[in-house]
Motif scaffolding. Structure first.
Motif, short mmCIF file in Angstrom:
data_model
loop_
_atom_site.label_atom_id
_atom_site.label_comp_id
_atom_site.label_asym_id
_atom_site.label_seq_id
_atom_site.Cartn_x
_atom_site.Cartn_y
_atom_site.Cartn_z
N THR A 1 43.03 34.79 42.66
CA THR A 1 43.94 35.91 42.87
C THR A 1 45.35 35.37 43.04
O THR A 1 45.56 34.16 43.11
N ALA A 2 46.32 36.27 43.13
CA ALA A 2 47.72 35.85 43.23
C ALA A 2 47.97 35.00 44.47
O ALA A 2 48.77 34.06 44.43
N SER A 3 47.28 35.29 45.55
CA SER A 3 47.48 34.51 46.79
C SER A 3 46.88 33.12 46.70
O SER A 3 47.29 32.20 47.42
N GLY A 4 45.91 32.96 45.80
CA GLY A 4 45.24 31.68 45.69
C GLY A 4 44.09 31.50 46.66
O GLY A 4 43.35 30.52 46.59
N PHE A 5 43.92 32.45 47.57
CA PHE A 5 42.87 32.33 48.60
C PHE A 5 41.57 33.02 48.20
O PHE A 5 40.54 32.81 48.84
N GLY A 6 41.64 33.84 47.18
CA GLY A 6 40.45 34.57 46.76
C GLY A 6 40.19 34.39 45.27
O GLY A 6 40.90 33.66 44.58
N ARG A 7 39.16 35.08 44.78
CA ARG A 7 38.81 35.05 43.37
C ARG A 7 38.62 36.49 42.89
O ARG A 7 38.14 37.35 43.62
N HIS A 8 39.02 36.73 41.64
CA HIS A 8 38.78 38.05 41.05
C HIS A 8 37.29 38.25 40.81
O HIS A 8 36.56 37.29 40.52
N GLY B 1 52.40 43.07 40.12
CA GLY B 1 51.81 41.83 40.61
C GLY B 1 50.31 41.78 40.48
O GLY B 1 49.65 42.79 40.23
N ASP B 2 49.77 40.62 40.66
CA ASP B 2 48.37 40.26 40.48
C ASP B 2 47.99 40.38 39.00
O ASP B 2 48.63 41.06 38.21
N LYS B 3 46.94 39.70 38.64
CA LYS B 3 46.57 39.56 37.24
C LYS B 3 46.10 40.88 36.63
O LYS B 3 45.52 41.74 37.32
N VAL B 4 46.34 41.03 35.36
CA VAL B 4 45.80 42.16 34.60
C VAL B 4 44.28 42.24 34.77
O VAL B 4 43.70 43.32 34.78
N LEU B 5 43.66 41.09 34.94
CA LEU B 5 42.22 41.01 35.12
C LEU B 5 41.72 41.88 36.27
O LEU B 5 40.56 42.33 36.26
N SER B 6 42.57 42.15 37.25
CA SER B 6 42.14 42.89 38.44
C SER B 6 42.01 44.39 38.21
O SER B 6 41.50 45.10 39.08
N ASP B 7 42.42 44.87 37.04
CA ASP B 7 42.47 46.32 36.80
C ASP B 7 41.73 46.65 35.50
O ASP B 7 42.13 46.18 34.43
N HIS B 8 40.69 47.46 35.59
CA HIS B 8 39.89 47.80 34.40
C HIS B 8 40.76 48.41 33.29
O HIS B 8 40.64 48.02 32.12
N GLY B 9 41.58 49.40 33.67
CA GLY B 9 42.40 50.07 32.66
C GLY B 9 43.43 49.15 32.04
O GLY B 9 43.66 49.18 30.82
N ALA B 10 44.05 48.31 32.85
CA ALA B 10 45.09 47.41 32.35
C ALA B 10 44.51 46.37 31.39
O ALA B 10 45.10 46.07 30.35
N ARG B 11 43.36 45.83 31.73
CA ARG B 11 42.78 44.81 30.83
C ARG B 11 42.27 45.43 29.53
O ARG B 11 42.32 44.79 28.47
N ARG B 12 41.80 46.67 29.59
CA ARG B 12 41.40 47.37 28.36
C ARG B 12 42.62 47.63 27.48
O ARG B 12 42.59 47.39 26.27
#
Length: 328
Positions: free
Chosen positions: A178-185, A121-132
């Protein structure tokens, strides 16, 4: 000399519409036709699904919340890849005798990172390794994709690969929800944003292609994009601010391409004449301090969103873009 092309998406919701779109683009854009995208056919044909169909070495599936990376490809990921192959079969059949330049489009690494979720869950954007990892898998897949296109269309002597990055502005500004919609990456800092684009641009160049980056979003960091080694940048004129003028002028002066979306993408209340659109482009070039007669790599396009147009206007918009290019 100016040329014309289109951004990528075209109207149509049925499989038979694809062949019609290919014929239209080959007929009306003889200098730079492109592989059409028909997102109206569903999520497997839309931007993120199409991008994941090109990515190499990563699996995905479609969840209620959207696309998510998985251990094994789900049925929707397999359908996206199958649909891309079927579409390229149609392009190969229709353009068998074509010779010249051709364009294809791929979803960029930051737009994928902002729209695809990690396995938990949550966007790939939230994880340095995953987005790389996603960016590198995309770069690898683009090389394979371009090799496939070269095999299919042997008469093409110049392949343009347009990297679509509509989410880049939000990524660098920290505006992706973010996935909840209440925050921002958290915002991605320019060096990292540039590096991921550079991997993709280098993969295109190494495969013998010409890389353009396109965005239809306001506040896209065009100076950052221009510094990644791209051969061209593409934007809607209405989305460009005063701070973007220097970047576009520098790109054109350096002999690189600037593609400008100036024809409305959806049915306008009143159809603009080719003279009126041509004059608008000339005024813009004058603001840049450039003489239209010496600008060699200006490309005219419809603006983003042609998939939402009626078929009649889509045809007219493509035709009008070609006319404006000839006028210039």
């Amino acid at each position: 000399m100016s040329t014309a092309t289109s951004i990528g998406s075209m109207p149509g919701a049925e499989d038979g519409d694809y062949a019609e779109a290919v014929r239209l683009l080959l007929g009306e854009l003889p200098d730079l036709p492109h592989v059409p995208e028909l997102p109206g056919r569903g999520v497997t044909a839309a931007m993120t699904g199409r991008g994941l169909a090109v990515v190499d070495g990563l699996a995905a599936d479609l969840q209620p919340a959207g696309w998510r990376l998985t251990d094994a490809s789900g049925v929707d990921h397999r359908r996206a890849r199958s649909l891309l192959a079927q579409d390229l079969d149609v392009v190969e059949e229709q353009a068998q005798d074509y010779a010249g330049a051709f364009k294809t489009q791929v979803t960029g690494p930051w737009t994928l990172a902002a729209t695809v979720e990690k396995p938990r869950g949550d966007k790939v954007l939230s994880d340095h390794g995953a987005r790389r990892e996603l960016a590198q898998a995309l770069a690898e897949g683009i090389g394979t994709h371009l090799a496939d296109l070269r095999r299919r269309l042997r008469g093409v002597d110049r392949w343009v690969v347009q990297v679509d990055e509509p989410a880049l502005a939000a990524v660098v500004a920290g505006q992706v929800p973010t996935a909840s919609g209440f925050g921002r990456h958290r915002r991605v800092h320019p060096p990292e944003a540039s590096a991921h684009l550079e991997w993709v641009v280098a993969a295109i160049t190494d495969a013998g292609g010409e890389a353009w980056v396109h965005s239809c979003a306001p506040q896209t960091p065009w100076s950052l994009v221009a510094g990644t080694g791209v051969a061209g940048i593409s934007a809607d004129l209405d989305m460009l601010g005063p701070s973007d003028l220097d970047t576009f002028a520098e790109v054109l002066e350096s002999g690189r391409t600037a593609a400008l979306g100036v024809v409305p993408s959806t049915d306008p209340a009143s159809v603009p004449s080719d003279a009126r659109v041509t004059e608008r482009v000339q005024r813009w070039l004058d603001m840049l301090g450039l003489d239209p007669e010496v600008v060699e790599r200006l490309v005219i396009t419809p603006s983003c969103g042609l998939a939402g147009a009626g078929r009649e206007w889509a045809t007219q918009a493509v035709r009008l873009s070609a006319t404006v290019a000839r006028n210039l």
